[in-house]
Scaffold this active site. Structure first.
Site, PDB file in Angstrom:
ATOM      1  N   ARG A 173      -5.530  -9.545  23.479  1.00  0.00           N
ATOM      2  CA  ARG A 173      -4.907 -10.812  23.012  1.00  0.00           C
ATOM      3  C   ARG A 173      -5.587 -11.922  22.391  1.00  0.00           C
ATOM      4  NH1 ARG A 173      -1.499 -11.797  28.621  1.00  0.00           N
ATOM      5  NH2 ARG A 173      -3.337 -10.860  29.478  1.00  0.00           N
ATOM      6  N   ASP A 195       1.356 -18.087  35.935  1.00  0.00           N
ATOM      7  CA  ASP A 195       2.069 -17.874  34.831  1.00  0.00           C
ATOM      8  C   ASP A 195       3.458 -17.142  35.316  1.00  0.00           C
ATOM      9  OD1 ASP A 195       0.354 -19.032  33.226  1.00  0.00           O
ATOM     10  OD2 ASP A 195      -0.871 -17.376  32.860  1.00  0.00           O
ATOM     11  N   ASP A 208       4.327 -11.949  40.170  1.00  0.00           N
ATOM     12  CA  ASP A 208       5.429 -11.222  39.257  1.00  0.00           C
ATOM     13  C   ASP A 208       4.850 -10.091  38.486  1.00  0.00           C
ATOM     14  OD1 ASP A 208       5.644 -12.852  36.195  1.00  0.00           O
ATOM     15  OD2 ASP A 208       4.120 -13.143  37.410  1.00  0.00           O
ATOM     16  N   ASP A 261       0.359 -16.619  42.071  1.00  0.00           N
ATOM     17  CA  ASP A 261      -0.189 -16.382  40.594  1.00  0.00           C
ATOM     18  C   ASP A 261       0.417 -17.759  39.919  1.00  0.00           C
ATOM     19  OD1 ASP A 261      -0.245 -15.204  38.073  1.00  0.00           O
ATOM     20  OD2 ASP A 261       2.061 -14.675  38.250  1.00  0.00           O
ATOM     21  N   GLY A 298      -4.772 -14.715  36.175  1.00  0.00           N
ATOM     22  CA  GLY A 298      -5.503 -14.016  34.981  1.00  0.00           C
ATOM     23  C   GLY A 298      -5.242 -14.981  33.972  1.00  0.00           C
ATOM     24  N   GLU A 347       4.263 -18.140  30.473  1.00  0.00           N
ATOM     25  CA  GLU A 347       2.989 -17.322  30.172  1.00  0.00           C
ATOM     26  C   GLU A 347       1.956 -18.185  29.580  1.00  0.00           C
ATOM     27  OE1 GLU A 347       1.839 -14.445  31.831  1.00  0.00           O
ATOM     28  OE2 GLU A 347       3.886 -14.478  32.957  1.00  0.00           O
ATOM     29  N   LYS A 379      -7.406  -9.748  41.210  1.00  0.00           N
ATOM     30  CA  LYS A 379      -6.695 -10.510  42.165  1.00  0.00           C
ATOM     31  C   LYS A 379      -6.907 -10.048  43.580  1.00  0.00           C
ATOM     32  CE  LYS A 379      -3.139 -12.489  38.838  1.00  0.00           C
ATOM     33  NZ  LYS A 379      -1.890 -12.918  38.834  1.00  0.00           N
TER      34      LYS A 379
END
Length: 259
Positions: free
Chosen positions: A134, A91, A248, A89, A179, A98, A227
């Site tokens: 977002r 971020d 995470d 991953d 992502g 992030e 993912k």
């Protein structure tokens, strides 16, 4: 792998199948990140905004903090030794921040977007819903994204560049599955020597004027379960016997559930 040894790894329920896919739920760097954050500098290529050359400022060894647990378990070490490929991953794993939260703050919508990010990472809402919500809060233009990357480049987690080098030196293929957005991840991949074909991430879309248009919903990482789909695609294409995923959030945990 000293970069790993100096980090706390929390293995929870490693999953084995006929073709092993292993999820290490938290690549947790309990370091003083406010003192030792590596910066990624980027230089735009003349042909394309997405083509970048990047460099990393060297970390000061004296600035590195120490985690309480400096020795990973035998189980975790065995996973690293036997893995044919390792997927990270980005971020809060490869990077300390992030990315979407940082971009939103830069554009003046940090708090509202951060709240949505927390919900997305916890898995309380579908990722695609959280992503759309977002972005709708601040609708970044291409010029804003470019300005953001020039003024606030991504910050690498301490030791990650050394860890990736050692993985590659041991003939282990490295992938980034995120992502987040390619505009922010491409410079990171360049620094770590990870080729574009080993990146699975989201693509921001803009009008010819540079105005925000949306994101590419065809990218697997734009939705919940994406993912896991990316890891399945990687494993199928290369016939890896053992593959590890490090992250995470809830979308990272999905890898261990669906494969």
């Amino acid at each position: 792998m000293e970069g790993l040894v100096r980090s706390q790894i929390s293995p929870i329920g490693a999953h084995y199948k006929q073709q092993h896919s292993v999820f290490i739920p938290k690549f947790s760097l309990k370091l003083r990140t406010n003192l030792c954050r590596a910066r990624v500098g980027m230089m735009k290529h003349s042909k394309s905004f997405n083509s970048v050359a990047a460099s990393v400022q060297p970390l000061e060894a004296s600035a590195l903090g120490r985690s309480e647990n400096t020795l990973p378990s035998k189980e975790v070490l065995q996973l690293w030794r036997t893995a044919d490929a390792v997927c990270f991953d980005v971020d809060s794993t490869v990077c300390v921040d992030e990315g979407i939260d940082e971009l939103a703050e830069f554009c003046g919508a940090g708090k509202a977007v951060a709240e949505w990010t927390a919900r997305a990472m916890g898995g309380s809402v579908p990722f695609e819903e959280a992503l759309a919500a977002r972005l709708s809060l601040f609708k970044p233009s291409l010029s804003q994204v470019q300005d953001f990357l020039e003024k606030r480049p991504p910050r690498l987690s301490p030791g990650i560049d050394e860890l990736v080098k050692k993985l590659k030196a041991n003939n282990k293929n490295v992938y980034l599955i995120s992502g987040g957005f390619r505009h922010m991840i491409n410079p990171i991949a360049s620094v770590l020597g990870i080729p574009p074909e080993n990146i699975f991430a989201n693509q921001l879309l803009f009008k010819s004027s540079g105005e925000f248009l949306g994101f590419d919903a065809n990218e697997p990482t734009s939705r919940s379960g994406g993912k896991a789909a990316a890891v399945q695609q990687i494993r199928k294409a290369h016939a890896y016997k053992v593959l590890a995923m490090i992250g995470d959030g809830a979308t990272d945990l999905e890898v261990s559930i669906f494969i």
